[in-house]
Write a protein that holds these residues in place. Structure first.
Motif, PDB file in Angstrom:
ATOM      1  N   ASP A   1       0.846  -1.287   0.263  1.00  0.00           N
ATOM      2  CA  ASP A   1       0.314   0.072   0.183  1.00  0.00           C
ATOM      3  C   ASP A   1       0.934   1.602  -0.201  1.00  0.00           C
ATOM      4  OD1 ASP A   1      -1.438   1.930   0.621  1.00  0.00           O
ATOM      5  OD2 ASP A   1      -2.862   0.413   1.421  1.00  0.00           O
ATOM      6  N   GLU A   2       0.985   1.882  -0.925  1.00  0.00           N
ATOM      7  CA  GLU A   2       2.079   2.920  -1.057  1.00  0.00           C
ATOM      8  C   GLU A   2       1.870   3.953  -0.283  1.00  0.00           C
ATOM      9  OE1 GLU A   2       4.148   5.395  -5.338  1.00  0.00           O
ATOM     10  OE2 GLU A   2       1.810   5.015  -5.169  1.00  0.00           O
ATOM     11  N   TYR A   3       0.633   4.305   0.009  1.00  0.00           N
ATOM     12  CA  TYR A   3      -0.154   5.533   0.825  1.00  0.00           C
ATOM     13  C   TYR A   3       0.224   5.040   2.119  1.00  0.00           C
ATOM     14  CZ  TYR A   3      -3.918   6.872  -2.185  1.00  0.00           C
ATOM     15  OH  TYR A   3      -4.042   7.480  -3.569  1.00  0.00           O
ATOM     16  N   ARG A   4       1.004   4.180   2.753  1.00  0.00           N
ATOM     17  CA  ARG A   4       1.367   3.150   4.051  1.00  0.00           C
ATOM     18  C   ARG A   4       2.649   3.431   4.405  1.00  0.00           C
ATOM     19  NH1 ARG A   4       1.336   2.686   9.240  1.00  0.00           N
ATOM     20  NH2 ARG A   4       1.890   1.018   9.688  1.00  0.00           N
ATOM     21  N   ILE A   5       2.926   2.503   3.134  1.00  0.00           N
ATOM     22  CA  ILE A   5       4.765   3.155   2.933  1.00  0.00           C
ATOM     23  C   ILE A   5       5.223   4.051   3.254  1.00  0.00           C
ATOM     24  CG2 ILE A   5       6.504   2.386   1.302  1.00  0.00           C
ATOM     25  CD1 ILE A   5       4.860   0.332   0.077  1.00  0.00           C
ATOM     26  N   ILE A   6       4.654   5.135   2.685  1.00  0.00           N
ATOM     27  CA  ILE A   6       5.261   6.556   2.670  1.00  0.00           C
ATOM     28  C   ILE A   6       4.514   6.915   4.124  1.00  0.00           C
ATOM     29  CG2 ILE A   6       4.680   9.029   1.360  1.00  0.00           C
ATOM     30  CD1 ILE A   6       4.236   7.573  -0.574  1.00  0.00           C
ATOM     31  N   GLN A   7       3.468   6.704   4.154  1.00  0.00           N
ATOM     32  CA  GLN A   7       3.193   7.486   5.991  1.00  0.00           C
ATOM     33  C   GLN A   7       4.248   7.058   6.923  1.00  0.00           C
ATOM     34  OE1 GLN A   7       0.235   8.843   7.032  1.00  0.00           O
ATOM     35  NE2 GLN A   7       2.353   9.643   7.849  1.00  0.00           N
ATOM     36  N   CYS A   8       4.507   5.801   6.769  1.00  0.00           N
ATOM     37  CA  CYS A   8       5.541   5.297   7.173  1.00  0.00           C
ATOM     38  C   CYS A   8       7.073   5.877   7.631  1.00  0.00           C
ATOM     39  CB  CYS A   8       5.860   3.404   7.005  1.00  0.00           C
ATOM     40  SG  CYS A   8       4.976   3.180   7.807  1.00  0.00           S
ATOM     41  N   ARG A   9       7.504   6.505   7.018  1.00  0.00           N
ATOM     42  CA  ARG A   9       8.596   7.692   6.866  1.00  0.00           C
ATOM     43  C   ARG A   9       8.874   8.499   7.529  1.00  0.00           C
ATOM     44  NH1 ARG A   9      11.434   6.706   1.849  1.00  0.00           N
ATOM     45  NH2 ARG A   9      12.787   7.361   3.615  1.00  0.00           N
ATOM     46  N   SER A  10       7.015   8.645   8.025  1.00  0.00           N
ATOM     47  CA  SER A  10       7.187   9.852   8.957  1.00  0.00           C
ATOM     48  C   SER A  10       5.759  10.265   9.617  1.00  0.00           C
ATOM     49  CB  SER A  10       7.789  11.739   8.884  1.00  0.00           C
ATOM     50  OG  SER A  10       8.304  12.461   9.755  1.00  0.00           O
ATOM     51  N   ASP A  11       5.745  10.714  10.684  1.00  0.00           N
ATOM     52  CA  ASP A  11       4.285  10.906  11.141  1.00  0.00           C
ATOM     53  C   ASP A  11       3.794  12.127  10.925  1.00  0.00           C
ATOM     54  OD1 ASP A  11       4.008   8.613  12.371  1.00  0.00           O
ATOM     55  OD2 ASP A  11       5.134   9.835  14.707  1.00  0.00           O
ATOM     56  N   LYS A  12       4.789  12.826  10.919  1.00  0.00           N
ATOM     57  CA  LYS A  12       4.856  14.235  10.431  1.00  0.00           C
ATOM     58  C   LYS A  12       3.888  14.565   8.253  1.00  0.00           C
ATOM     59  CE  LYS A  12       5.561  16.705  13.477  1.00  0.00           C
ATOM     60  NZ  LYS A  12       6.900  17.437  14.188  1.00  0.00           N
ATOM     61  N   LEU A  13       3.875  13.732   7.839  1.00  0.00           N
ATOM     62  CA  LEU A  13       3.353  13.495   5.960  1.00  0.00           C
ATOM     63  C   LEU A  13       1.903  13.729   6.180  1.00  0.00           C
ATOM     64  CD1 LEU A  13       6.150  10.863   4.668  1.00  0.00           C
ATOM     65  CD2 LEU A  13       6.164  13.412   4.780  1.00  0.00           C
ATOM     66  N   VAL A  14       1.471  14.561   6.045  1.00  0.00           N
ATOM     67  CA  VAL A  14      -0.003  14.351   5.322  1.00  0.00           C
ATOM     68  C   VAL A  14      -0.375  14.385   4.315  1.00  0.00           C
ATOM     69  CG1 VAL A  14      -1.852  15.590   7.025  1.00  0.00           C
ATOM     70  CG2 VAL A  14      -0.131  15.652   7.811  1.00  0.00           C
ATOM     71  N   PHE A  15      -1.497  13.445   4.029  1.00  0.00           N
ATOM     72  CA  PHE A  15      -1.743  13.475   2.850  1.00  0.00           C
ATOM     73  C   PHE A  15      -2.866  14.946   1.993  1.00  0.00           C
ATOM     74  CE2 PHE A  15      -0.745   8.867   3.341  1.00  0.00           C
ATOM     75  CZ  PHE A  15       0.671   9.209   1.653  1.00  0.00           C
ATOM     76  N   SER A  16      -2.829  15.232   1.658  1.00  0.00           N
ATOM     77  CA  SER A  16      -2.783  16.669   1.608  1.00  0.00           C
ATOM     78  C   SER A  16      -3.150  17.019   0.361  1.00  0.00           C
ATOM     79  CB  SER A  16      -2.116  17.293   1.793  1.00  0.00           C
ATOM     80  OG  SER A  16      -1.243  17.893   1.256  1.00  0.00           O
ATOM     81  N   HIS A  17      -4.075  17.950  -0.903  1.00  0.00           N
ATOM     82  CA  HIS A  17      -4.656  18.339  -1.542  1.00  0.00           C
ATOM     83  C   HIS A  17      -5.278  17.606  -2.073  1.00  0.00           C
ATOM     84  CE1 HIS A  17      -0.941  21.300  -0.682  1.00  0.00           C
ATOM     85  NE2 HIS A  17      -1.645  22.199  -1.458  1.00  0.00           N
ATOM     86  N   ALA A  18      -4.447  17.322  -4.038  1.00  0.00           N
ATOM     87  CA  ALA A  18      -5.804  16.418  -4.860  1.00  0.00           C
ATOM     88  C   ALA A  18      -5.316  15.197  -4.131  1.00  0.00           C
ATOM     89  CB  ALA A  18      -4.957  16.618  -6.196  1.00  0.00           C
ATOM     90  N   THR A  19      -4.421  14.571  -4.027  1.00  0.00           N
ATOM     91  CA  THR A  19      -4.262  13.300  -3.184  1.00  0.00           C
ATOM     92  C   THR A  19      -5.498  13.408  -1.880  1.00  0.00           C
ATOM     93  OG1 THR A  19      -2.524  13.055  -3.468  1.00  0.00           O
ATOM     94  CG2 THR A  19      -3.054  12.101  -1.924  1.00  0.00           C
ATOM     95  N   GLY A  20      -5.462  14.200  -0.904  1.00  0.00           N
ATOM     96  CA  GLY A  20      -6.411  14.153  -0.207  1.00  0.00           C
ATOM     97  C   GLY A  20      -8.531  14.127  -0.376  1.00  0.00           C
TER      98      GLY A  20
ATOM     99  N   GLN B   1      -1.494  10.004  -9.478  1.00  0.00           N
ATOM    100  CA  GLN B   1      -0.063  10.012 -10.132  1.00  0.00           C
ATOM    101  C   GLN B   1       1.045  10.441  -8.783  1.00  0.00           C
ATOM    102  OE1 GLN B   1      -0.377   6.950 -12.265  1.00  0.00           O
ATOM    103  NE2 GLN B   1      -2.885   7.031 -12.078  1.00  0.00           N
ATOM    104  N   MET B   2       0.763  11.939  -8.908  1.00  0.00           N
ATOM    105  CA  MET B   2       1.453  12.043  -8.004  1.00  0.00           C
ATOM    106  C   MET B   2       0.944  12.226  -6.966  1.00  0.00           C
ATOM    107  SD  MET B   2       4.308  12.876  -9.642  1.00  0.00           S
ATOM    108  CE  MET B   2       5.592  13.873  -8.021  1.00  0.00           C
ATOM    109  N   LEU B   3       1.170  11.392  -5.826  1.00  0.00           N
ATOM    110  CA  LEU B   3       0.719  12.049  -4.267  1.00  0.00           C
ATOM    111  C   LEU B   3       1.516  13.631  -3.919  1.00  0.00           C
ATOM    112  CD1 LEU B   3       1.708   8.498  -3.252  1.00  0.00           C
ATOM    113  CD2 LEU B   3      -0.792   9.688  -4.088  1.00  0.00           C
ATOM    114  N   ASP B   4      -0.227  13.898  -3.580  1.00  0.00           N
ATOM    115  CA  ASP B   4       0.670  15.006  -2.650  1.00  0.00           C
ATOM    116  C   ASP B   4       0.545  14.989  -1.048  1.00  0.00           C
ATOM    117  OD1 ASP B   4       0.220  17.410  -5.219  1.00  0.00           O
ATOM    118  OD2 ASP B   4      -2.342  16.666  -4.800  1.00  0.00           O
ATOM    119  N   VAL B   5       1.627  16.146  -0.583  1.00  0.00           N
ATOM    120  CA  VAL B   5       1.887  15.322   0.675  1.00  0.00           C
ATOM    121  C   VAL B   5       2.205  16.717   1.066  1.00  0.00           C
ATOM    122  CG1 VAL B   5       3.374  14.360   2.688  1.00  0.00           C
ATOM    123  CG2 VAL B   5       2.898  13.189   1.534  1.00  0.00           C
TER     124      VAL B   5
END
Length: 201
Positions: A59-78, A90-94
């Motif tokens: 799960d790409e979202y989960r993989i990225i989230q594991c990098r830091s608790d300060k990462l928040v999915f936002s903008h179009a991804t949100g 296709q591009m993930l906004d954080v």
């Protein structure tokens, strides 16, 4: 204690599919055992110090989230994670607080578009959602995402923008909340009110 394949899978499931080296060590696995699982293709390395079962679809979202608790999915991804658009990004906004060092994450994930905000605004609208694969990640709420894409409209796909605006202002609009957010985030309050007026909100 059984440290076989099924136990390892259970440990991973207890950590939403991805476990850190520290979490595996706490579960009783030695560094040599972790290395052997990697060599045998039982585990795979998702990022520095983070592992998942090799036979599971990541799960790409989960993989990225594991990098830091300060990462928040936002903008179009949100918008997508909040169900305001069905267009898979296709591009993930954080979004991260200003001053956070994300150089290593940028290096490892070329499909992330980073946005920076003042530290005092970082947790405005912060919530969590379940990803399509069933994992919990940080995301901004609908109102924050709407304000963010209005501010960055020129960088947002026109179809995603129009679909999200119509869905939010027709079915989910919290008038007081989005006006308050627009003032804090300096989004275009006139445009927001025009949507509300157009849809008789």
């Amino acid at each position: 204690m059984d440290y076989g394949h099924e136990h390892l899978r259970e440990v991973m499931e207890n950590h939403n599919g991805i476990a850190s080296s520290e979490q595996l060590l706490q579960a009783g696995y030695t560094r040599m055992m972790i290395y052997n699982c990697l060599a045998l293709g039982i585990l795979k390395k998702e990022s520095h110090g983070n592992y998942s079962m090799a036979d599971l679809q990541p799960d790409e979202y989960r993989i990225i989230q594991c990098r830091s608790d300060k990462l928040v999915f936002s903008h179009a991804t949100g918008l997508y994670l909040n169900g305001l658009t069905n267009r898979v990004p296709q591009m993930l906004d954080v979004t991260v607080p200003q001053g956070d060092n994300v150089s290593r994450i940028k290096r490892d994930h070329s499909n992330i578009r980073f946005h920076y905000c003042k530290k005092e605004l970082w947790n405005l609208g912060l919530t969590q959602v379940i990803t399509p694969q069933g994992f919990t990640v940080n995301v901004y709420d609908m109102e924050r995402c709407i304000c963010d894409v209005i501010q960055n409209r020129k960088n947002v796909d026109s179809e995603v923008f129009s679909q999200s605006m119509e869905e939010y202002f027709t079915n989910h609009c919290d008038c007081k909340k989005i006006i308050r957010y627009s003032r804090l985030l300096r989004a275009n309050e006139i445009l927001i009110r025009s949507y509300m007026k157009h849809l008789d909100i």
